[in-house]
Design an enzyme around this catalytic site. Structure first.
Site, PDB file in Angstrom:
ATOM      1  N   MET A   1      50.953  32.982  40.707  1.00  0.00           N
ATOM      2  CA  MET A   1      51.661  33.182  39.461  1.00  0.00           C
ATOM      3  C   MET A   1      53.070  32.688  39.433  1.00  0.00           C
ATOM      4  O   MET A   1      53.493  32.245  38.378  1.00  0.00           O
ATOM      5  CB  MET A   1      51.709  34.672  39.143  1.00  0.00           C
ATOM      6  CG  MET A   1      52.902  35.070  38.333  1.00  0.00           C
ATOM      7  SD  MET A   1      53.376  36.709  38.901  1.00  0.00           S
ATOM      8  CE  MET A   1      53.608  36.421  40.661  1.00  0.00           C
ATOM      9  N   PRO A   2      53.766  32.711  40.528  1.00  0.00           N
ATOM     10  CA  PRO A   2      55.112  32.174  40.287  1.00  0.00           C
ATOM     11  C   PRO A   2      55.005  30.738  39.777  1.00  0.00           C
ATOM     12  O   PRO A   2      54.173  29.958  40.261  1.00  0.00           O
ATOM     13  CB  PRO A   2      55.774  32.205  41.670  1.00  0.00           C
ATOM     14  CG  PRO A   2      55.002  33.189  42.453  1.00  0.00           C
ATOM     15  CD  PRO A   2      53.591  33.092  41.938  1.00  0.00           C
TER      16      PRO A   2
END
Lengths: 131, 131, 131
Positions: A1-2
């Protein structure tokens, strides 16, 4: 997700690539993201059509080896995890690319679980009942 | 108000343009922004001086047709609206450009009404008494 | 601490540079950041491989002199400070570069003190006990 944006001046492909690996390995090690959770845009600025400007705050001597690292991630990481992340990015950027820690700036922007769709038009972390 | 950044690899102008229309039309349809509320930066990365890196999280096979879509907007959209937005972006990106839904990543970053000045040095959503 | 991205169409180095100075001087004057607290990426888009798209919201006639200014900063500035910032950016962009205020869009994204590492792998605003 980052989601990660990395900006550097006049970097070649090999340096960009190594900076990307430094940030990703640090994320995996310190905040426990899966290895496949890799989403990066890496840009070398030519100093003419695209520029990077910098000062000496907070009493740091920077030069054109400067790297800006912007990370967007969901909220909830503890201060200690974030500190460990910064430390590890600086270490690995030095180890993989020779970039001095004084030239590494990192900042985080947080959002929420509903704010991510990794593919297929689905909110993976907060799907609807019928998804 | 949404501000949109779209990143794609080796896209030509026509593809960038169509991706921009897909995202904008989806925003208008699903979260009700005015058609003139269009603010986008669209970048084709050459793979040498600027790169996109990606993994397979969460079990998605991506390739170089990948598109990253970053949307900054004021807070307050419901989860259902956000889900509808993701779904419609994926549909229209496919319809307008042939991009497969597996290659479309979207994420949102929220801010507040006071955080926008569209022009003229004015905070349009939260003006001072004498503006 | 503010991190600034500035996007403009077909700008030469001198115009980019002057836009950067306009934003930085406005930040120093209106929200009191130190002069050395300067971190900017400035990009001129060629209109072919990288594009800027815009509408007329909220009833503003824009043209290709358009400038997008994205500022990430820690939370806590008052609405009045933000309004003063927008006004001063528009004034100085006009004064330094001739850009008309109708062509200047600014938006802010806030984060927290722990979200910044300016260098050396340290969270300068929220250091660990032993940093």
């Amino acid at each position: 997700m980052p989601f990660v944006r990395i900006d550097a001046l006049r970097a070649d492909t090999a340096r960009l690539d190594a900076l990307g690996r430094a940030v990703h390995d640090a994320l995996v090690e310190t905040i426990g993201i899966p290895p496949g959770d890799l989403f990066q845009v890496l840009t070398a600025h030519d100093g003419t059509h695209s520029l990077m400007r910098y000062g000496d705050f907070p009493d740091t001597r920077r030069d054109d080896d400067l790297v800006y690292i912007s990370i967007t991630l969901r909220s909830g990481r503890t201060p200690d995890r974030k500190r460990a992340l910064y430390r590890r990015i600086a270490e690995l950027a030095h180890s993989y690319t020779g970039t001095e820690p004084r030239n590494v700036l990192v900042f985080l922007t947080e959002n929420e679980l509903i704010d991510w769709s990794f593919s297929d038009g689905v909110a993976h972390y907060a799907p609807a009942q019928d998804d």
